[in-house]
Write an enzyme that holds these catalytic residues in place. Structure first.
Site, mmCIF file in Angstrom:
data_model
loop_
_atom_site.group_PDB
_atom_site.id
_atom_site.type_symbol
_atom_site.label_atom_id
_atom_site.label_comp_id
_atom_site.label_asym_id
_atom_site.label_seq_id
_atom_site.Cartn_x
_atom_site.Cartn_y
_atom_site.Cartn_z
ATOM 1 N N GLU A 83 5.451 -3.574 1.316
ATOM 2 C CA GLU A 83 5.714 -2.962 -0.403
ATOM 3 C C GLU A 83 4.603 -2.019 -0.227
ATOM 4 O OE1 GLU A 83 7.004 -4.871 -2.719
ATOM 5 O OE2 GLU A 83 7.181 -6.813 -1.612
ATOM 6 N N GLY A 90 2.445 2.206 5.520
ATOM 7 C CA GLY A 90 3.756 2.009 6.444
ATOM 8 C C GLY A 90 4.086 2.271 7.059
ATOM 9 N N GLY A 105 0.811 -0.925 -0.049
ATOM 10 C CA GLY A 105 0.187 0.108 0.482
ATOM 11 C C GLY A 105 1.039 1.264 0.138
ATOM 12 N N SER A 106 0.344 2.533 0.025
ATOM 13 C CA SER A 106 0.560 3.526 0.980
ATOM 14 C C SER A 106 2.297 3.601 1.497
ATOM 15 C CB SER A 106 0.262 5.015 0.800
ATOM 16 O OG SER A 106 -0.608 4.287 1.976
ATOM 17 N N CYS A 115 2.585 0.141 -8.616
ATOM 18 C CA CYS A 115 3.655 0.861 -7.748
ATOM 19 C C CYS A 115 4.823 0.576 -7.961
ATOM 20 C CB CYS A 115 4.072 0.137 -6.487
ATOM 21 S SG CYS A 115 3.858 -2.075 -6.518
HETATM 22 C C1 UN1 Z 1 2.198 -3.850 -7.870
HETATM 23 O O1 UN1 Z 1 1.637 -3.023 -8.005
HETATM 24 O O2 UN1 Z 1 1.444 -3.445 -6.234
HETATM 25 O O3 UN1 Z 1 6.424 -5.221 -11.683
HETATM 26 C C2 UN1 Z 1 2.774 -4.934 -7.736
HETATM 27 C C3 UN1 Z 1 4.868 -5.454 -11.507
HETATM 28 C C4 UN1 Z 1 3.694 -6.225 -11.409
HETATM 29 C C5 UN1 Z 1 4.062 -6.589 -9.555
HETATM 30 C C6 UN1 Z 1 3.498 -4.298 -9.778
HETATM 31 N N1 UN1 Z 1 4.276 -6.931 -11.915
HETATM 32 O O4 UN1 Z 1 4.679 -4.532 -12.406
#
Ligand code: UN1
Length: 500
Positions: free
Chosen positions: A258, A241, A236-237, A292
């Site tokens: 993450e 975190g 998440g953001s 992300c």
């Molecule tokens: C995410 O955006 O939380 O590498 C994960 C990537 C994808 C996973 C993204 N396999 O863009």
């Protein structure tokens, strides 16, 4: 409109989800494609969480004793069930998260891939044998199951992120409690039903091995704060975190974080510009900027700046934006109004510090939020460029010196993914050594990682690693065992301690 609700109902029926779970609850679920309500989902009462945690703990005690390759058999069956359900699941991901069909299918493929990876891993949870300094001794390390694993996932990968964690956690001998995003409860119900079919075929998986916790943030907080949960993997953001990390640290629990990314790509003078254009376009506009790993910052060498920006502008102006179920588009909707407001806020802030904005306008109206992706020519890395806005905004900047631009690239809080486009091997290597991100690529974009590598990043991205490589170790605990098979008791480091 009505058709989308009906189609969702038919999909959920086919995927084996009990209707009462998503029609008779208190939490509304909607599709970002139209804004239409899809269901009223049942939530887990905060008072019930205690029982769920007890069940997960009991399941762990049984599961940890099951031989790892047999645990792998459950994940193998899960992968089979996912293959059979792939088309329906992909369609549901499109409806609930707004991804274009090929990205919806790609997300389910990521689940299948990690299942395959985890099945192989179930026979490879290797420890080392270590040379010991003591005669007649043997030293080795053995990996043991860890406990209950909590997974908190975000809307943008509503099913794959759970699978990355659950497939590894399960072959490693753990039980799993999953708190999905409140924006994507239907896909969570669907993949849990698919997992249930694998469990039924497997036969003797303990009850409570993999549980779904649909509801508000208090459920995630319960996972974070309860000592029965050994590891929390949270996606998440960075803001999330910041709340989660100290609480986990406070009880010495493990964390896989993450969090945000502010990913940059550099296009060097020697780059294959057509390839770079495609790599940047997918990285920046794919998933409507809601990965992300989305490319958010682009550094163009002075010598190619004008030509490359012209090509990018043309690509941005013509890219198809709209409902991915109705036409061949590459950019679907933002998830909700808050995402749209954040995007407009960032564009306004960029303009206020000298940015020249191209695109970014809303397309259509009503309860859904489609936008033209935005390209913003910036005078430098200032204002909103320094932060992640979860929307399709690409900030473009000039550079003339590679070392200086790598320093600039690294000078943001997040450290997830990065890329350089160049055909100069020296430039490529200099970048790979210097990028401070968990992912650094040459001649491909920042997003779309495969499951085989460890996934995650440094600094405010949180430091966690999921998915491939040796990420599995975080889901186990390591014991160092030393065995004395001699008749003497030599002490390490030559220490003498003789009693009569
Ligand atoms: C995410 O955006 O939380 O590498 C994960 C990537 C994808 C996973 C993204 N396999 O863009």
């Amino acid at each position: 409109m009505v058709q989308l609700g009906q189609e969702t109902g038919a999909l959920l029926d086919r995927l084996g989800v009990d209707r009462t779970l998503w029609t008779e609850g208190s939490m509304p679920s909607a599709t970002p494609l139209t804004g239409e309500r899809l269901g009223m989902v049942q939530v887990v009462d905060a008072a019930a969480i205690d029982n769920r945690l007890d069940a997960a703990t009991a399941a762990f005690r049984v599961w940890r004793r099951v031989p790892a390759p047999r645990r792998g058999e459950l994940v193998r069956l899960w992968g089979e069930e996912l293959r059979a359900a792939k088309d329906d699941l992909a369609r549901l991901v499109t409806i609930e998260a707004g991804k274009i069909p090929s990205e919806g299918a790609g997300e389910v493929q990521e689940m299948i891939d990690i299942c395959d990876f985890a099945v192989g891993l179930s026979r490879q949870l290797y420890g080392l044998t270590i040379a010991t300094e003591r005669r007649g001794h043997r030293m080795m390390e053995v990996w043991h199951p860890l406990g209950v694993v909590g997974v908190i996932s975000a809307f943008n990968f509503p099913v794959a992120v759970w699978a990355w964690n659950a497939a590894l956690a399960l072959v490693c001998g753990n039980s799993v409690l999953w708190k999905p995003s409140e924006k994507t409860p239907l896909t969570a119900l669907a993949v849990q039903a698919v997992f249930g079919r694998a469990e039924a075929r497997f036969g003797d998986a303990p009850e409570g091995l993999s549980q779904l916790l649909i509801g508000g943030r208090e459920l995630g907080e319960a996972l974070v704060d309860d000592r029965r949960v050994a590891l929390v993997s949270a996606t998440g953001s960075t803001r999330m975190g910041r709340s989660v990390a100290p609480r986990l640290a406070g009880r010495f629990a493990r964390a896989i974080l993450e969090l945000g990314g502010n990913n940059g790509a550099i296009v060097a003078p020697s780059a294959d510009l057509d390839l770079a254009l495609r790599g940047v376009a997918f990285g920046a506009m794919g998933t409507a900027g809601q990965r992300c790993t989305t490319t958010r910052r682009l550094f163009l060498h002075d010598s190619i700046y004008d030509g490359f920006v012209a090509k990018l502008k043309a690509a941005y102006a013509t890219v198809g934006v709209g409902n991915p179920l109705e036409s061949e588009v590459l950019v679907g909707p933002l998830i909700d109004r808050a995402a749209y407001d954040a995007m407009q806020g960032a564009l306004g802030a960029a303009a206020a510090v000298g940015g020249i904005v191209h695109g970014g306008e809303r397309v259509g109206d009503g309860g859904s939020f489609y936008v033209k992706p935005a390209l913003v020519e910036m005078p430098g890395q200032v204002g909103p460029v320094r932060d992640e806005t979860f929307a399709p905004i690409l900030y473009v900047m000039r550079y003339d010196d590679l070392d200086a631009v790598i320093d600039l690239h690294n000078d943001v809080a997040a450290g997830l993914s990065s890329a350089i486009f160049t055909t100069d091997v020296r430039e490529a290597e200099r970048f790979l050594v210097a990028s401070d991100c968990g992912i650094a690529n040459v001649n491909l974009g920042t997003s779309g990682a495969e499951i085989g590598g460890a996934f995650g990043g440094e600094k405010e991205t949180g430091g966690g690693r999921e998915s491939g490589s040796d990420s599995w170790r975080q889901y186990m605990r390591r014991a160092t065992n030393t065995i004395n098979y001699s008749n003497a008791l030599p002490l390490a480091q030559g220490v003498l301690f003789e009693i009569d």
